[in-house]
Scaffold this motif. Sequence first.
Motif, short mmCIF file in Angstrom:
data_model
loop_
_atom_site.label_atom_id
_atom_site.label_comp_id
_atom_site.label_asym_id
_atom_site.label_seq_id
_atom_site.Cartn_x
_atom_site.Cartn_y
_atom_site.Cartn_z
N ARG A 15 -24.93 -27.15 44.99
CA ARG A 15 -25.20 -28.60 45.06
C ARG A 15 -23.94 -29.28 45.60
NH1 ARG A 15 -29.55 -30.71 43.68
NH2 ARG A 15 -28.58 -32.50 42.75
N ARG B 39 -26.75 -24.83 37.26
CA ARG B 39 -27.80 -24.50 38.23
C ARG B 39 -29.16 -24.34 37.56
NH1 ARG B 39 -26.64 -19.69 42.27
NH2 ARG B 39 -24.79 -19.91 41.02
N SER B 40 -29.21 -23.75 36.38
CA SER B 40 -30.50 -23.53 35.71
C SER B 40 -31.14 -24.83 35.24
CB SER B 40 -30.34 -22.57 34.54
OG SER B 40 -29.49 -23.14 33.56
N TRP C 183 -31.45 -27.41 37.08
CA TRP C 183 -31.98 -28.04 38.29
C TRP C 183 -32.97 -27.11 38.99
CZ3 TRP C 183 -30.04 -32.93 39.24
CH2 TRP C 183 -28.87 -33.26 38.58
N PRO C 184 -34.09 -26.74 38.35
CA PRO C 184 -35.00 -25.80 39.01
C PRO C 184 -35.59 -26.38 40.29
CG PRO C 184 -36.01 -26.69 37.04
CD PRO C 184 -34.58 -27.18 37.07
N ASN C 185 -35.96 -27.62 40.28
CA ASN C 185 -36.49 -28.31 41.46
C ASN C 185 -35.72 -29.60 41.66
OD1 ASN C 185 -38.59 -26.42 41.87
ND2 ASN C 185 -39.72 -27.40 40.21
N PRO C 186 -34.52 -29.51 42.21
CA PRO C 186 -33.72 -30.73 42.33
C PRO C 186 -34.39 -31.76 43.23
CG PRO C 186 -32.71 -28.92 43.54
CD PRO C 186 -33.88 -28.36 42.82
N PRO C 187 -34.34 -33.02 42.83
CA PRO C 187 -34.95 -34.06 43.66
C PRO C 187 -34.17 -34.22 44.95
CG PRO C 187 -33.68 -35.05 41.91
CD PRO C 187 -33.67 -33.57 41.66
N ARG C 188 -34.87 -34.59 45.98
CA ARG C 188 -34.24 -34.77 47.29
C ARG C 188 -33.92 -36.24 47.48
NH1 ARG C 188 -32.92 -33.78 52.14
NH2 ARG C 188 -34.05 -34.23 54.03
N ASP D 299 -42.17 -37.89 38.77
CA ASP D 299 -41.13 -36.86 38.82
C ASP D 299 -40.34 -36.94 37.52
OD1 ASP D 299 -38.19 -36.08 39.36
OD2 ASP D 299 -39.27 -35.19 41.05
N CYS E 228 -40.65 -40.53 45.78
CA CYS E 228 -41.65 -39.98 44.84
C CYS E 228 -42.56 -41.08 44.33
CB CYS E 228 -40.94 -39.33 43.66
SG CYS E 228 -39.82 -40.38 42.74
#
Length: 163
Positions: free
Chosen positions: A8, A46-47, A49-54, A103, A163
């Motif tokens: 990130r 890191r764990s 943030w499985p699907n980090p927002p864009r 989200d 979103c």
Amino acid sequence: MIGRILPRPLLSLTVLLLWVVISSSVTPGLLLLGGVLAVAVPLLTRSFWPNPPRLVRPWQALRFLGIFAADIVTANWRVARQVIGPLQRLSPAFIEVPLDLRDPFVATLLASVVSLTPGTVAIDLDQQRWILLVHALDAPDPQALARAIKKRYERPLREIFAC
């Protein structure tokens, strides 16, 4: 390769910049420690943030941060005046704010923004019904406060993260 070391990069840059800002002086040792933290924090989290927002609109994010900072300052003054003044004039209330967000990260970010603004605190984020329960120190018109939260905070966050 760089993606494994810096999963990130924006978070790493933010950690490094915050480290430099809060350090009392800029020395090679402090910069090295800040660099180590800038690499370690994203790796260790890191764990989470499985699907980090864009982040779709970074300039709007900067504008949002400016508005949010100004709201914090003005809300501090307002709460100080309310607490010092006659307490009978306060109208505390629990308010359900229906969310258009779907989200979980952005909804949690909205709850954090509400909680960081003096005079309001997010009590619960119901992700089944998508309702944010807010306690307000002074809300003579609870529905007006709910509309203000949606307009001032939720709508920009939806645009920033698409979103």
